[in-house]
Design a protein around this motif. Structure first.
Motif, PDB file in Angstrom:
ATOM      1  N   ALA A   9       0.949  -1.255  -0.078  1.00 41.15           N
ATOM      2  CA  ALA A   9       0.047  -0.014   0.077  1.00 41.15           C
ATOM      3  C   ALA A   9       0.774   1.187  -0.066  1.00 41.15           C
ATOM      4  O   ALA A   9       0.542   2.189  -0.465  1.00 41.15           O
ATOM      5  N   PHE A  10       1.965   1.285   0.678  1.00 35.40           N
ATOM      6  CA  PHE A  10       2.804   2.222   0.761  1.00 35.40           C
ATOM      7  C   PHE A  10       3.495   2.595  -0.641  1.00 35.40           C
ATOM      8  O   PHE A  10       3.640   3.801  -1.075  1.00 35.40           O
ATOM      9  N   ALA A  11       3.682   1.819  -1.550  1.00 31.79           N
ATOM     10  CA  ALA A  11       4.210   1.693  -2.920  1.00 31.79           C
ATOM     11  C   ALA A  11       3.200   2.525  -3.699  1.00 31.79           C
ATOM     12  O   ALA A  11       3.419   3.639  -4.553  1.00 31.79           O
ATOM     13  N   LEU A  12       2.176   2.101  -3.815  1.00 34.43           N
ATOM     14  CA  LEU A  12       1.035   2.663  -4.563  1.00 34.43           C
ATOM     15  C   LEU A  12       0.821   4.002  -3.910  1.00 34.43           C
ATOM     16  O   LEU A  12       0.425   5.029  -4.539  1.00 34.43           O
ATOM     17  N   PHE A  13       0.766   4.477  -2.558  1.00 32.96           N
ATOM     18  CA  PHE A  13       0.462   5.548  -2.182  1.00 32.96           C
ATOM     19  C   PHE A  13       1.772   6.678  -2.623  1.00 32.96           C
ATOM     20  O   PHE A  13       1.409   7.729  -3.129  1.00 32.96           O
ATOM     21  N   VAL A  14       3.050   6.318  -2.542  1.00 29.55           N
ATOM     22  CA  VAL A  14       4.195   6.891  -3.164  1.00 29.55           C
ATOM     23  C   VAL A  14       3.986   7.308  -4.527  1.00 29.55           C
ATOM     24  O   VAL A  14       4.126   8.187  -5.008  1.00 29.55           O
ATOM     25  N   LEU A  15       3.733   6.306  -5.211  1.00 32.84           N
ATOM     26  CA  LEU A  15       3.173   6.283  -6.806  1.00 32.84           C
ATOM     27  C   LEU A  15       2.324   7.382  -7.142  1.00 32.84           C
ATOM     28  O   LEU A  15       2.444   8.250  -7.927  1.00 32.84           O
ATOM     29  N   ALA A  16       0.993   7.356  -6.223  1.00 30.37           N
ATOM     30  CA  ALA A  16      -0.015   8.335  -6.612  1.00 30.37           C
ATOM     31  C   ALA A  16       0.567   9.736  -6.090  1.00 30.37           C
ATOM     32  O   ALA A  16       0.074  10.583  -6.794  1.00 30.37           O
ATOM     33  N   ALA A  17       1.366   9.754  -5.208  1.00 24.52           N
ATOM     34  CA  ALA A  17       1.623  11.228  -4.624  1.00 24.52           C
ATOM     35  C   ALA A  17       2.779  11.956  -5.796  1.00 24.52           C
ATOM     36  O   ALA A  17       2.576  12.913  -6.045  1.00 24.52           O
ATOM     37  N   VAL A  18       3.777  11.161  -6.210  1.00 22.48           N
ATOM     38  CA  VAL A  18       4.548  11.632  -7.119  1.00 22.48           C
ATOM     39  C   VAL A  18       3.772  12.006  -8.691  1.00 22.48           C
ATOM     40  O   VAL A  18       3.989  13.007  -9.285  1.00 22.48           O
ATOM     41  N   TRP A  19       2.618  10.960  -8.957  1.00 20.26           N
ATOM     42  CA  TRP A  19       1.859  11.433 -10.260  1.00 20.26           C
ATOM     43  C   TRP A  19       1.245  12.993  -9.928  1.00 20.26           C
ATOM     44  O   TRP A  19       1.298  13.659 -10.751  1.00 20.26           O
ATOM     45  N   GLY A  20       0.443  12.816  -8.647  1.00 21.99           N
ATOM     46  CA  GLY A  20      -0.255  14.226  -8.371  1.00 21.99           C
ATOM     47  C   GLY A  20       0.772  15.514  -8.451  1.00 21.99           C
ATOM     48  O   GLY A  20       0.297  16.547  -8.903  1.00 21.99           O
ATOM     49  N   ILE A  21       1.831  15.209  -7.872  1.00 20.82           N
ATOM     50  CA  ILE A  21       2.880  16.470  -7.718  1.00 20.82           C
ATOM     51  C   ILE A  21       3.373  16.659  -9.033  1.00 20.82           C
ATOM     52  O   ILE A  21       3.233  17.877  -9.466  1.00 20.82           O
ATOM     53  N   ALA A  22       3.719  15.957  -9.895  1.00 17.93           N
ATOM     54  CA  ALA A  22       4.132  16.128 -11.216  1.00 17.93           C
ATOM     55  C   ALA A  22       2.997  16.880 -12.015  1.00 17.93           C
ATOM     56  O   ALA A  22       3.309  17.860 -12.705  1.00 17.93           O
ATOM     57  N   ARG A  23       1.905  16.370 -11.845  1.00 15.44           N
ATOM     58  CA  ARG A  23       0.699  17.102 -12.586  1.00 15.44           C
ATOM     59  C   ARG A  23       0.470  18.357 -12.290  1.00 15.44           C
ATOM     60  O   ARG A  23       0.445  19.375 -12.950  1.00 15.44           O
ATOM     61  N   ASP A  24       0.486  18.889 -10.743  1.00 13.82           N
ATOM     62  CA  ASP A  24       0.259  19.996 -10.164  1.00 13.82           C
ATOM     63  C   ASP A  24       1.611  20.881 -10.747  1.00 13.82           C
ATOM     64  O   ASP A  24       1.116  22.150 -10.783  1.00 13.82           O
ATOM     65  N   MET A  25       2.743  20.318 -10.771  1.00 14.05           N
ATOM     66  CA  MET A  25       3.809  21.353 -11.176  1.00 14.05           C
ATOM     67  C   MET A  25       3.789  21.763 -12.514  1.00 14.05           C
ATOM     68  O   MET A  25       4.005  22.916 -12.889  1.00 14.05           O
ATOM     69  N   LYS A  26       3.278  20.857 -13.352  1.00 16.15           N
ATOM     70  CA  LYS A  26       3.044  21.147 -14.793  1.00 16.15           C
ATOM     71  C   LYS A  26       2.021  22.339 -14.946  1.00 16.15           C
ATOM     72  O   LYS A  26       1.997  23.362 -15.643  1.00 16.15           O
ATOM     73  N   SER A  27       1.016  22.067 -14.172  1.00 17.90           N
ATOM     74  CA  SER A  27      -0.208  22.907 -14.153  1.00 17.90           C
ATOM     75  C   SER A  27       0.400  24.631 -13.762  1.00 17.90           C
ATOM     76  O   SER A  27       0.008  25.617 -14.078  1.00 17.90           O
ATOM     77  N   LEU A  28       1.208  24.491 -12.482  1.00 19.71           N
ATOM     78  CA  LEU A  28       1.854  25.637 -11.996  1.00 19.71           C
ATOM     79  C   LEU A  28       2.750  26.215 -13.006  1.00 19.71           C
ATOM     80  O   LEU A  28       2.514  27.627 -13.105  1.00 19.71           O
ATOM     81  N   ALA A  29       3.441  25.795 -13.723  1.00 10.84           N
ATOM     82  CA  ALA A  29       4.478  26.286 -14.841  1.00 10.84           C
ATOM     83  C   ALA A  29       3.430  26.943 -15.711  1.00 10.84           C
ATOM     84  O   ALA A  29       4.045  28.046 -16.325  1.00 10.84           O
ATOM     85  N   GLU A  30       2.551  26.269 -16.375  1.00 12.94           N
ATOM     86  CA  GLU A  30       1.845  26.972 -17.264  1.00 12.94           C
ATOM     87  C   GLU A  30       1.090  28.330 -16.894  1.00 12.94           C
ATOM     88  O   GLU A  30       0.944  29.092 -17.662  1.00 12.94           O
TER      89      GLU A  30
END
Length: 65
Positions: A9-30
């Motif tokens: 479950a921890f690995a899934l949590f980390v994967l979801a967190a990294v994906w969410g942060i990457a998506r938000d960073m792209k949105s912030l840059a735009e």
């Protein structure tokens, strides 16, 4: 032969967190590029382009417009 894949479950949590942060960073840059353009700044570096008619940023060499 049947194989079973187990994922913690921890690995899934980390994967979801990294994906969410990457998506938000792209949105912030735009959003940052859009904001800079609205205020007459270079979208790439934020240099003040007041009076610049060349179409090129003198600071970073990026195309303006």
């Amino acid at each position: 032969m049947q194989r079973l894949l187990t994922v913690s479950a921890f690995a899934l949590f980390v994967l979801a967190a990294v994906w969410g942060i990457a998506r938000d960073m792209k949105s912030l840059a735009e959003g940052r590029r859009t904001w800079r353009k609205e205020y007459g700044l270079c979208p790439a570096c934020g240099y003040d382009l007041t009076g610049n008619v060349s179409g090129t940023c003198p600071e970073c060499g990026g195309k303006v417009g």
